[in-house]
Scaffold this active site. Structure first.
Site, PDB file in Angstrom:
ATOM      1  CB  CYS A  72     -11.259   4.085  34.322  1.00 17.26           C
ATOM      2  SG  CYS A  72     -11.317   3.820  36.103  1.00 17.26           S
TER       3      CYS A  72
ATOM      4  CG  HIS B  61     -13.605   1.437  32.659  1.00 15.61           C
ATOM      5  ND1 HIS B  61     -12.705   0.557  33.236  1.00 15.61           N
ATOM      6  CD2 HIS B  61     -14.159   2.142  33.706  1.00 15.61           C
ATOM      7  CE1 HIS B  61     -12.709   0.723  34.546  1.00 15.61           C
ATOM      8  NE2 HIS B  61     -13.579   1.668  34.849  1.00 15.61           N
TER       9      HIS B  61
ATOM     10  CG  ASN C 177     -13.308  -0.383  38.145  1.00 16.38           C
ATOM     11  OD1 ASN C 177     -12.296  -0.253  37.472  1.00 16.38           O
ATOM     12  ND2 ASN C 177     -14.126   0.624  38.369  1.00 16.38           N
TER      13      ASN C 177
END
Length: 332
Positions: free
Chosen positions: A116, A254, A284
């Protein structure tokens, strides 16, 4: 001490698949509810690839959007950097698939995996390579098909993830001040057991791994680490660039979980209203979440040329990377 930079982000393009998976869909798959998901994550829906769609397909569509929106030529791109943890193949790389599609004759092609945090890492590398004089035009792409490695019987993780891709062009630019103003990064390798996907090895630090190639996550541990680490990293970035919070126009972390973002903002004393995120409508999307949030800011008329941004990626490894950049993409 500000970061030396002779590069600037000059264009962006993003893409998400057409198929949508809603919270109501999950109510039919696992023991959960829309209320439970929204309360704990803020996620309302996520985009999911079809069986025949893979990361390279999403990345190519994002690059096409960049090219067409900003009327950019790609023939003179001299390096393709792709951040992904879900490549189509172990090899060849996604970057090579992009090179083939666009027929870029004289370019390097590399995939990197910082999960990520991958987009932030790739931007840092692009700036370093251009500022050093080794390259002049780098295509940075982040793409993920998280749905293909998600265990849809695990209600604690399956509700989180979506698919998508984003691409930016980083070009040589001697204009002062530079496009990149500060960077901080770090790793806590002993936390790798908190979020992983098993591969050739089925053990880590002597412990057997679960999931059989699917995502396994200790959400509470990752949440605590992220809030603590990103909060400290923000302080370091501001000190390094000699900036106050008020001089940051937008914070783009993020987009892992809206509650995590809220906690980071509270601890770091950054108004949630100055934060761009993509998690509510896309889930996500790992390395793609920051460029998707940037595009959302553009689409909403919030992100303007010259804005000072604080980007912060964090994820499995455990690894993290934060950047302060000047937004160089022209308004369309």
């Amino acid at each position: 001490m500000t970061l030396v930079s002779k590069s600037r982000i000059t264009a962006i393009g993003t893409y998400v698949p057409e198929k949508i998976l809603t919270n109501e869909d999950f109510e039919k798959m696992v023991e959960t509810s829309d209320e439970w998901i929204v309360q704990r994550t803020g996620i309302q829906k996520r985009h999911i690839t079809a069986d025949h769609e893979f990361t390279s397909h999403l990345c190519i569509k994002a690059v096409e959007k960049l090219r067409d929106t900003y009327n950019k030529t790609l023939d003179d791109v001299d390096l393709i950097l792709v951040a992904t943890t879900t490549p189509d193949y172990s090899f060849p790389s996604v970057a090579c698939r992009i090179q083939e599609h666009f027929g870029m004759a004289s370019t390097g092609a590399i995939d990197l995996n910082a999960t990520c945090a991958g987009f932030s890492y790739a931007l840092h590398l692009a700036n370093g390579l251009i500022t050093s004089g080794l390259h002049r035009k780098v295509l940075v792409v982040a793409g993920e098909t998280m749905s293909k490695i998600t265990d849809y019987s695990d209600r604690s993780t399956c509700i989180l993830f979506g698919d998508g891709a984003g691409a930016v062009l980083v070009e040589h630019d001697d204009t002062e001040p530079g496009g990149f103003e500060a960077v901080v990064m770090g790793t806590q390798g002993d936390g790798g057991i908190s979020v992983y996907r098993s591969g050739l090895s089925e053990t880590m630090n002597g412990q057997p791994l679960e999931g059989r190639g699917r995502i396994v996550q200790n959400g509470q541990e990752v949440f605590k680490w992220a809030v603590r680490t990103v909060t400290a990293g923000i302080e370091e970035l501001l000190e390094q660039a000699d900036l106050s919070r008020e001089e940051i126009d937008w914070f783009i972390p993020h987009s892992a979980n809206l509650r995590m973002i809220e906690s980071i903002c509270e601890k770091a004393n950054i108004p949630l209203g100055k934060t761009l995120q993509s998690v509510q409508l896309m889930g996500n999307t790992s390395s793609a979440s920051i460029p998707l949030a940037l595009q959302a800011g553009i689409d909403a008329g919030q992100l303007k040329t010259g804005d000072r941004l604080l980007l912060y990626g964090f994820g499995s490894g455990l690894t993290h990377a934060g950047l302060i950049v000047r937004w160089g993409v022209p308004a369309i």
